[in-house]
Design a protein around this motif. Structure first.
Motif, mmCIF file in Angstrom:
data_model
loop_
_atom_site.group_PDB
_atom_site.id
_atom_site.type_symbol
_atom_site.label_atom_id
_atom_site.label_comp_id
_atom_site.label_asym_id
_atom_site.label_seq_id
_atom_site.Cartn_x
_atom_site.Cartn_y
_atom_site.Cartn_z
ATOM 1 N N UNK A 1 0.833 -1.202 0.000
ATOM 2 C CA UNK A 1 0.000 0.000 0.000
ATOM 3 C C UNK A 1 0.871 1.257 0.000
ATOM 4 N N UNK A 2 1.940 1.228 0.798
ATOM 5 C CA UNK A 2 2.841 2.381 0.856
ATOM 6 C C UNK A 2 3.508 2.615 -0.497
ATOM 7 N N UNK A 3 3.967 1.533 -1.136
ATOM 8 C CA UNK A 3 4.574 1.645 -2.468
ATOM 9 C C UNK A 3 3.574 2.207 -3.467
ATOM 10 N N UNK A 4 2.349 1.684 -3.433
ATOM 11 C CA UNK A 4 1.335 2.125 -4.381
ATOM 12 C C UNK A 4 1.031 3.613 -4.211
ATOM 13 N N UNK A 5 0.974 4.074 -2.982
ATOM 14 C CA UNK A 5 0.706 5.490 -2.732
ATOM 15 C C UNK A 5 1.832 6.362 -3.294
ATOM 16 N N UNK A 6 3.064 5.892 -3.134
ATOM 17 C CA UNK A 6 4.202 6.650 -3.676
ATOM 18 C C UNK A 6 4.157 6.702 -5.198
ATOM 19 N N UNK A 7 3.795 5.587 -5.826
ATOM 20 C CA UNK A 7 3.695 5.565 -7.287
ATOM 21 C C UNK A 7 2.602 6.515 -7.755
ATOM 22 N N UNK A 8 1.455 6.461 -7.106
ATOM 23 C CA UNK A 8 0.356 7.364 -7.459
ATOM 24 C C UNK A 8 0.784 8.825 -7.335
ATOM 25 N N UNK A 9 1.444 9.151 -6.230
ATOM 26 C CA UNK A 9 1.855 10.531 -5.997
ATOM 27 C C UNK A 9 2.922 10.971 -6.995
ATOM 28 N N UNK A 10 3.818 10.039 -7.341
ATOM 29 C CA UNK A 10 4.877 10.380 -8.291
ATOM 30 C C UNK A 10 4.298 10.723 -9.652
ATOM 31 N N UNK A 11 3.311 9.968 -10.078
ATOM 32 C CA UNK A 11 2.706 10.251 -11.379
ATOM 33 C C UNK A 11 1.825 11.496 -11.324
ATOM 34 N N UNK A 12 1.202 11.748 -10.179
ATOM 35 C CA UNK A 12 0.362 12.934 -10.049
ATOM 36 C C UNK A 12 1.170 14.214 -10.171
ATOM 37 N N UNK A 13 2.425 14.170 -9.728
ATOM 38 C CA UNK A 13 3.261 15.368 -9.746
ATOM 39 C C UNK A 13 4.202 15.413 -10.944
ATOM 40 N N UNK A 14 4.177 14.353 -11.769
ATOM 41 C CA UNK A 14 5.068 14.302 -12.922
ATOM 42 C C UNK A 14 4.352 14.629 -14.218
ATOM 43 N N UNK A 15 4.998 14.259 -15.344
ATOM 44 C CA UNK A 15 4.428 14.576 -16.657
ATOM 45 C C UNK A 15 3.729 13.383 -17.289
ATOM 46 N N UNK A 16 3.560 12.305 -16.508
ATOM 47 C CA UNK A 16 2.867 11.132 -17.033
ATOM 48 C C UNK A 16 3.764 10.126 -17.712
ATOM 49 N N UNK A 17 5.054 10.435 -17.853
ATOM 50 C CA UNK A 17 5.977 9.504 -18.475
ATOM 51 C C UNK A 17 6.639 8.616 -17.440
ATOM 52 N N UNK A 18 7.806 8.095 -17.775
ATOM 53 C CA UNK A 18 8.574 7.267 -16.851
ATOM 54 C C UNK A 18 9.094 8.136 -15.717
ATOM 55 N N UNK A 19 9.028 7.615 -14.499
ATOM 56 C CA UNK A 19 9.554 8.328 -13.345
ATOM 57 C C UNK A 19 10.247 7.321 -12.437
ATOM 58 N N UNK A 20 10.628 7.738 -11.239
ATOM 59 C CA UNK A 20 11.262 6.793 -10.334
ATOM 60 C C UNK A 20 10.653 6.890 -8.941
ATOM 61 N N UNK A 21 10.623 5.745 -8.281
ATOM 62 C CA UNK A 21 10.124 5.629 -6.916
ATOM 63 C C UNK A 21 11.082 4.725 -6.152
ATOM 64 N N UNK A 22 11.587 5.231 -5.051
ATOM 65 C CA UNK A 22 12.522 4.467 -4.214
ATOM 66 C C UNK A 22 13.729 3.991 -5.025
ATOM 67 N N UNK A 23 14.189 4.846 -5.935
ATOM 68 C CA UNK A 23 15.376 4.541 -6.717
ATOM 69 C C UNK A 23 15.160 3.568 -7.853
#
Length: 267
Positions: free
Chosen positions: A226-248
């Motif tokens: 759940x914690x990982x999923x929340x980070x992924x959701x937040x990363x995409x919400x604040x990004x441009x919709x392309x590839x990003x990174x979470x926890x390296x």
């Protein structure tokens, strides 16, 4: 068709057992299946049919209520078609034409299909293409048809599980693993649940209430997920919709889909 409604624990109940059905209203199972087939003696089937329809009318609270009919039983089909059950579980499906026949008789009632014949295994994609709502593995009947040796070892089943799951997911259907017959063996049940959950199954059909808690735990997302999923959701919400990174680690759109499913299940 798949959604975030939990179907982790799917408990079979003999529709001839009024006490068991009443008790189920206080259990933590996500789904109850009122069984008119294997669990009911031949001379008790008519009364069980009436009892299942009445129980579905009364409802099971937040739990889904499904009725498993007897194959090619017109009385069952007629009774369940007009019932308040959430879905109908059809046994012994062998082909898409079988499903079409039931669909014509049951109207828009969601269909769950038992995959428990060798013939069905050879026609899984055609059966999935019928618009049914889900597949339920019938491991005991499959083992008999395949000639699998009885016992705790399930190695023979893994390829079947993968085939059934792939066909179901190709059409957005739910997929449920088959029963664990030894309801006193918690370790065996936990191993079966963990393996099916890791593969991607939504849940597992059960034959005893004592199996529910283990099943619910295995098919629920853990705190780390759940914690990982929340980070992924937040990363995409604040990004441009392309590839990003979470926890390296690199994440892309497919990981967002996984994250949304995990968070949906957690809700």
């Amino acid at each position: 068709m798949s959604d975030f409604r939990p179907r982790r624990s799917v408990l079979f109940l003999p529709a001839s057992n009024a006490r068991a059905m009443e008790k189920a209203r206080g259990l933590a199972a996500d789904v109850v299946i009122l069984d008119l087939e294997d669990a009911v003696a031949p001379d008790a089937k008519a009364a069980a049919r009436d009892a299942a329809v009445a129980a579905a009318r009364e409802g099971f609270g937040a739990r889904e209520c499904v009725i498993r009919i007897n194959a090619d039983d017109g009385d069952d089909v007629a009774a369940v078609a007009s019932s308040e059950a959430d879905a109908v579980l059809v046994p012994k499906v062998r082909s898409a034409s079988d499903v079409a026949r039931y669909r014509a008789a049951l109207g828009d009632k969601p269909l769950w299909l038992m995959i428990e014949t060798c013939e069905a295994l050879g026609r899984l994609q055609d059966i999935a293409d019928t618009g049914a709502h889900g597949f339920v593995l019938g491991v005991n009947d499959l083992a008999l048809e395949l000639g699998a040796r009885p016992g705790a070892e399930r190695a023979w089943l893994a390829p079947v599980q993968a085939m059934v799951l792939a066909a179901a997911r190709s059409r957005g259907m739910i997929a449920l693993d088959g029963v664990c017959n030894d309801f006193n063996d918690d370790d065996r049940l936990r191993a079966e649940c963990d393996a099916a959950a890791a593969m991607g199954y939504d849940g597992k059909s059960l034959i005893h209430p004592r199996q529910i808690d283990i099943c619910n735990a295995a098919f629920s997302p853990g705190a780390d997920e759940i914690a990982w999923a929340a980070k992924v959701r937040d990363a995409f919400a604040s990004g441009d919709g392309g590839v990003t990174q979470v926890e390296g680690k690199m994440v892309e759109a497919l990981h967002l889909t996984q994250a949304e499913r995990i968070l949906g299940m957690a809700r």
